[in-house]
Scaffold this motif. Structure first.
Motif, PDB file in Angstrom:
ATOM      1  N   LYS A 334      -6.742  60.460   8.053  1.00  0.00           N
ATOM      2  CA  LYS A 334      -7.756  59.416   7.901  1.00  0.00           C
ATOM      3  C   LYS A 334      -7.694  58.416   9.055  1.00  0.00           C
ATOM      4  CE  LYS A 334      -8.017  59.579   2.839  1.00  0.00           C
ATOM      5  NZ  LYS A 334      -7.771  58.829   1.582  1.00  0.00           N
ATOM      6  N   SER A 335      -6.493  58.157   9.531  1.00  0.00           N
ATOM      7  CA  SER A 335      -6.289  57.303  10.695  1.00  0.00           C
ATOM      8  C   SER A 335      -5.320  58.009  11.632  1.00  0.00           C
ATOM      9  CB  SER A 335      -5.710  55.949  10.284  1.00  0.00           C
ATOM     10  OG  SER A 335      -5.166  55.263  11.404  1.00  0.00           O
ATOM     11  N   PRO A 336      -5.562  57.986  12.939  1.00  0.00           N
ATOM     12  CA  PRO A 336      -4.610  58.623  13.864  1.00  0.00           C
ATOM     13  C   PRO A 336      -3.231  57.976  13.812  1.00  0.00           C
ATOM     14  CG  PRO A 336      -6.232  57.305  15.060  1.00  0.00           C
ATOM     15  CD  PRO A 336      -6.714  57.407  13.651  1.00  0.00           C
ATOM     16  N   ASP A 337      -3.182  56.712  13.391  1.00  0.00           N
ATOM     17  CA  ASP A 337      -1.907  56.005  13.318  1.00  0.00           C
ATOM     18  C   ASP A 337      -1.165  56.255  12.012  1.00  0.00           C
ATOM     19  OD1 ASP A 337      -2.314  54.906  15.822  1.00  0.00           O
ATOM     20  OD2 ASP A 337      -3.212  53.066  15.041  1.00  0.00           O
ATOM     21  N   GLY A 338      -1.813  56.882  11.031  1.00  0.00           N
ATOM     22  CA  GLY A 338      -1.169  57.128   9.752  1.00  0.00           C
ATOM     23  C   GLY A 338      -1.103  55.876   8.897  1.00  0.00           C
ATOM     24  N   THR A 339      -0.638  56.036   7.662  1.00  0.00           N
ATOM     25  CA  THR A 339      -0.537  54.910   6.742  1.00  0.00           C
ATOM     26  C   THR A 339       0.381  53.837   7.303  1.00  0.00           C
ATOM     27  OG1 THR A 339      -0.769  56.473   4.911  1.00  0.00           O
ATOM     28  CG2 THR A 339      -0.045  54.243   4.359  1.00  0.00           C
ATOM     29  N   CYS A 340      -0.110  52.621   7.358  1.00  0.00           N
ATOM     30  CA  CYS A 340       0.652  51.471   7.857  1.00  0.00           C
ATOM     31  C   CYS A 340       1.217  51.705   9.264  1.00  0.00           C
ATOM     32  CB  CYS A 340       1.780  51.093   6.895  1.00  0.00           C
ATOM     33  SG  CYS A 340       1.207  50.518   5.288  1.00  0.00           S
ATOM     34  N   GLY A 341       0.547  52.544  10.051  1.00  0.00           N
ATOM     35  CA  GLY A 341       0.944  52.747  11.447  1.00  0.00           C
ATOM     36  C   GLY A 341       2.169  53.600  11.655  1.00  0.00           C
ATOM     37  N   ILE A 342       2.570  54.415  10.668  1.00  0.00           N
ATOM     38  CA  ILE A 342       3.816  55.173  10.793  1.00  0.00           C
ATOM     39  C   ILE A 342       3.785  56.175  11.953  1.00  0.00           C
ATOM     40  CG2 ILE A 342       3.097  56.919   9.112  1.00  0.00           C
ATOM     41  CD1 ILE A 342       6.063  57.121   8.272  1.00  0.00           C
ATOM     42  N   LEU A 343       2.593  56.627  12.347  1.00  0.00           N
ATOM     43  CA  LEU A 343       2.489  57.577  13.460  1.00  0.00           C
ATOM     44  C   LEU A 343       2.193  56.897  14.793  1.00  0.00           C
ATOM     45  CD1 LEU A 343       0.311  60.337  11.728  1.00  0.00           C
ATOM     46  CD2 LEU A 343       2.804  60.191  11.820  1.00  0.00           C
ATOM     47  N   LYS A 344       1.913  55.613  14.743  1.00  0.00           N
ATOM     48  CA  LYS A 344       1.398  54.902  15.914  1.00  0.00           C
ATOM     49  C   LYS A 344       2.325  54.953  17.112  1.00  0.00           C
ATOM     50  CE  LYS A 344      -0.458  50.340  17.182  1.00  0.00           C
ATOM     51  NZ  LYS A 344      -0.742  48.973  16.650  1.00  0.00           N
ATOM     52  N   GLU A 345       3.631  54.798  16.895  1.00  0.00           N
ATOM     53  CA  GLU A 345       4.591  54.744  17.995  1.00  0.00           C
ATOM     54  C   GLU A 345       5.522  55.947  18.031  1.00  0.00           C
ATOM     55  OE1 GLU A 345       6.603  51.008  18.047  1.00  0.00           O
ATOM     56  OE2 GLU A 345       4.754  49.841  18.048  1.00  0.00           O
ATOM     57  N   GLY A 346       5.237  56.960  17.230  1.00  0.00           N
ATOM     58  CA  GLY A 346       6.115  58.124  17.204  1.00  0.00           C
ATOM     59  C   GLY A 346       7.454  57.803  16.564  1.00  0.00           C
ATOM     60  N   GLY A 347       8.519  58.398  17.072  1.00  0.00           N
ATOM     61  CA  GLY A 347       9.835  58.156  16.494  1.00  0.00           C
ATOM     62  C   GLY A 347      10.935  58.500  17.488  1.00  0.00           C
ATOM     63  N   TYR A 348      12.202  58.268  17.064  1.00  0.00           N
ATOM     64  CA  TYR A 348      13.369  58.460  17.926  1.00  0.00           C
ATOM     65  C   TYR A 348      14.521  58.976  17.089  1.00  0.00           C
ATOM     66  CZ  TYR A 348      10.478  55.122  20.421  1.00  0.00           C
ATOM     67  OH  TYR A 348       9.397  54.483  21.003  1.00  0.00           O
ATOM     68  N   TYR A 349      15.316  59.848  17.675  1.00  0.00           N
ATOM     69  CA  TYR A 349      16.526  60.285  16.997  1.00  0.00           C
ATOM     70  C   TYR A 349      17.589  60.637  18.046  1.00  0.00           C
ATOM     71  CZ  TYR A 349      14.636  64.984  17.946  1.00  0.00           C
ATOM     72  OH  TYR A 349      14.116  66.106  18.544  1.00  0.00           O
ATOM     73  N   PRO A 350      18.856  60.456  17.707  1.00  0.00           N
ATOM     74  CA  PRO A 350      19.922  60.650  18.704  1.00  0.00           C
ATOM     75  C   PRO A 350      20.309  62.112  18.868  1.00  0.00           C
ATOM     76  CG  PRO A 350      20.871  59.943  16.621  1.00  0.00           C
ATOM     77  CD  PRO A 350      19.374  59.936  16.420  1.00  0.00           C
ATOM     78  N   GLU A 351      20.805  62.426  20.035  1.00  0.00           N
ATOM     79  CA  GLU A 351      21.401  63.734  20.317  1.00  0.00           C
ATOM     80  C   GLU A 351      22.932  63.556  20.287  1.00  0.00           C
ATOM     81  OE1 GLU A 351      20.343  66.644  20.594  1.00  0.00           O
ATOM     82  OE2 GLU A 351      18.283  66.709  21.327  1.00  0.00           O
ATOM     83  N   ILE A 352      23.588  64.248  19.383  1.00  0.00           N
ATOM     84  CA  ILE A 352      25.030  64.098  19.170  1.00  0.00           C
ATOM     85  C   ILE A 352      25.750  65.384  19.584  1.00  0.00           C
ATOM     86  CG2 ILE A 352      26.843  63.676  17.468  1.00  0.00           C
ATOM     87  CD1 ILE A 352      25.090  61.258  17.924  1.00  0.00           C
ATOM     88  N   GLY A 353      26.896  65.244  20.209  1.00  0.00           N
ATOM     89  CA  GLY A 353      27.751  66.377  20.527  1.00  0.00           C
ATOM     90  C   GLY A 353      27.449  66.992  21.888  1.00  0.00           C
ATOM     91  N   LEU A 354      28.200  68.048  22.212  1.00  0.00           N
ATOM     92  CA  LEU A 354      28.090  68.692  23.511  1.00  0.00           C
ATOM     93  C   LEU A 354      26.802  69.500  23.638  1.00  0.00           C
ATOM     94  CD1 LEU A 354      31.785  69.911  23.829  1.00  0.00           C
ATOM     95  CD2 LEU A 354      30.738  67.924  24.929  1.00  0.00           C
TER      96      LEU A 354
END
Length: 354
Positions: A334-354
């Motif tokens: 319905k919105s490219p940004d998703g509900t309450c903007g959850i898609l607006k800025e994307g997301g981040y997650y860490p890379e752990i280990g070798l």
């Protein structure tokens, strides 16, 4: 500068150390019949959430509490017993002032690694829920819900440490006990954040990949910032962070793919004076209309999804939401940004280990 510990702030910092079991205080028509019955409900609520007020303050807060009760009652679906969370006697202005935790975005001192290319040919599971998963150590993958308190806008640091902790647990190196990392170190030491006046999990990931991080026990949370970094005198935990990955904005498919492999830091727009968010006590949060606002101002941890909702871990303690979690409605384009903007800025997650 850190917000001053006064009045509401002192009370809620103390409450953060006394998190009761979640579930909320249920009430019905009988509780709304008179000021006396509402006062009895207020007393019951105070016992449930360990809230103590001096007599003058309690009378003033009771007026706020009554408004909250009536508002929650009117919003409740037919046949559903409404409930009150642990924020029922603070004003919307206080909630916005004390729990906003994002600052204006600026360029970081280092770029992230090149993001992985998404394989759009793979099917997604119908649902993912990291709350129920056990990692290689035999322990739950997700750590406990923690509380940032009302004196420090540190949602970004809680989201970052939460992501690091669970990705380390998923990696399962040496079958160690789950980590609990220092939020306070990020507040005091991350040069790309504003400490208790806001920041970004993204900058926290850059900091940890360069400097490492200490445990929460070695560098405990104070819900304040005095500008003194003590990282040089606290031991580093055994955590190998290679960098972090990004989920592009406005791409729900890639966000869902990412969270199948581990939780992802996301942001949403709570908005100013959002009473629906403040009152949230479980169930599906729709965020419809103008309640959410348009600017993302709160970072949390996406820990799963269902057919029509996202599962999000907050940093308000168990006195808010569903044991500290939120079910945010998916809007299916319905919105490219998703509900309450959850898609607006994307997301981040860490890379752990070798």
């Amino acid at each position: 500068m850190a917000k001053k510990l006064a009045g509401l702030g002192v009370a809620l910092v103390l409450l953060a150390q006394l998190e009761p079991a979640a579930g909320g205080v249920k009430f019905g028509e009988e509780d709304l019949k008179s000021d006396e019955s509402l006062w009895n409900l207020y007393e019951r609520w105070g016992v449930r959430y360990n809230v103590a007020r001096d007599p003058a303050e309690k009378l003033r807060r009771f007026a706020v509490f009554k408004d909250t009760v009536r508002r929650v009652h009117l919003r409740a679906a037919a046949g559903v017993s409404p409930g009150l969370n642990g924020f029922a006697d603070i004003t919307a202005n206080e909630f916005t002032r004390d729990f906003s935790c994002r600052m204006t975005r600026r360029n970081l001192t280092a770029p992230p690694p090149v993001k992985r290319r998404a394989d759009r040919t793979l099917s997604l599971p119908l649902s993912v829920d990291w709350r129920s998963k056990t990692c290689k150590s035999g322990q739950p993958c997700l750590g406990p819900v923690r509380s940032q308190g009302a004196t420090c806008g540190s949602c970004w640091a809680f989201a970052a440490t939460g992501a690091l902790e669970i990705h380390q647990a998923i990696k399962g190196e040496n079958n160690r006990e789950p980590l609990q990392l220092s939020v306070q170190e990020l507040i005091d030491c991350d040069p790309d954040s504003n400490g208790c006046d806001g920041g970004f999990a993204e900058s926290a990931f850059v900091y940890v990949s360069r400097k490492g991080i200490s445990s929460a026990a070695a560098y405990p949370y104070t819900a304040a910032a005095d500008g003194i970094c003590q990282a040089s005198s606290t031991p580093r935990v055994d955590l190998l962070m290679r960098g972090y990955q990004t989920v592009p904005p406005n791409d729900e498919l890639q966000l869902l793919r990412a969270v199948t492999n581990g939780p992802v830091v996301i942001s949403i727009a709570v908005g100013d004076n959002n009473k629906e968010f403040q009152d949230y006590q479980g169930g599906l949060y729709h965020g419809e209309g103008k309640e959410c606002g348009t600017d993302n101002d709160h970072e949390m941890l996406l820990v799963g999804y269902g057919v029509d909702y996202y599962i999000i871990k907050n940093s308000y303690g168990e006195r808010w939401g569903d044991h500290g979690y939120m079910l945010l409605k998916r809007d299916f384009g319905k919105s490219p940004d998703g509900t309450c903007g959850i898609l607006k800025e994307g997301g981040y997650y860490p890379e752990i280990g070798l």
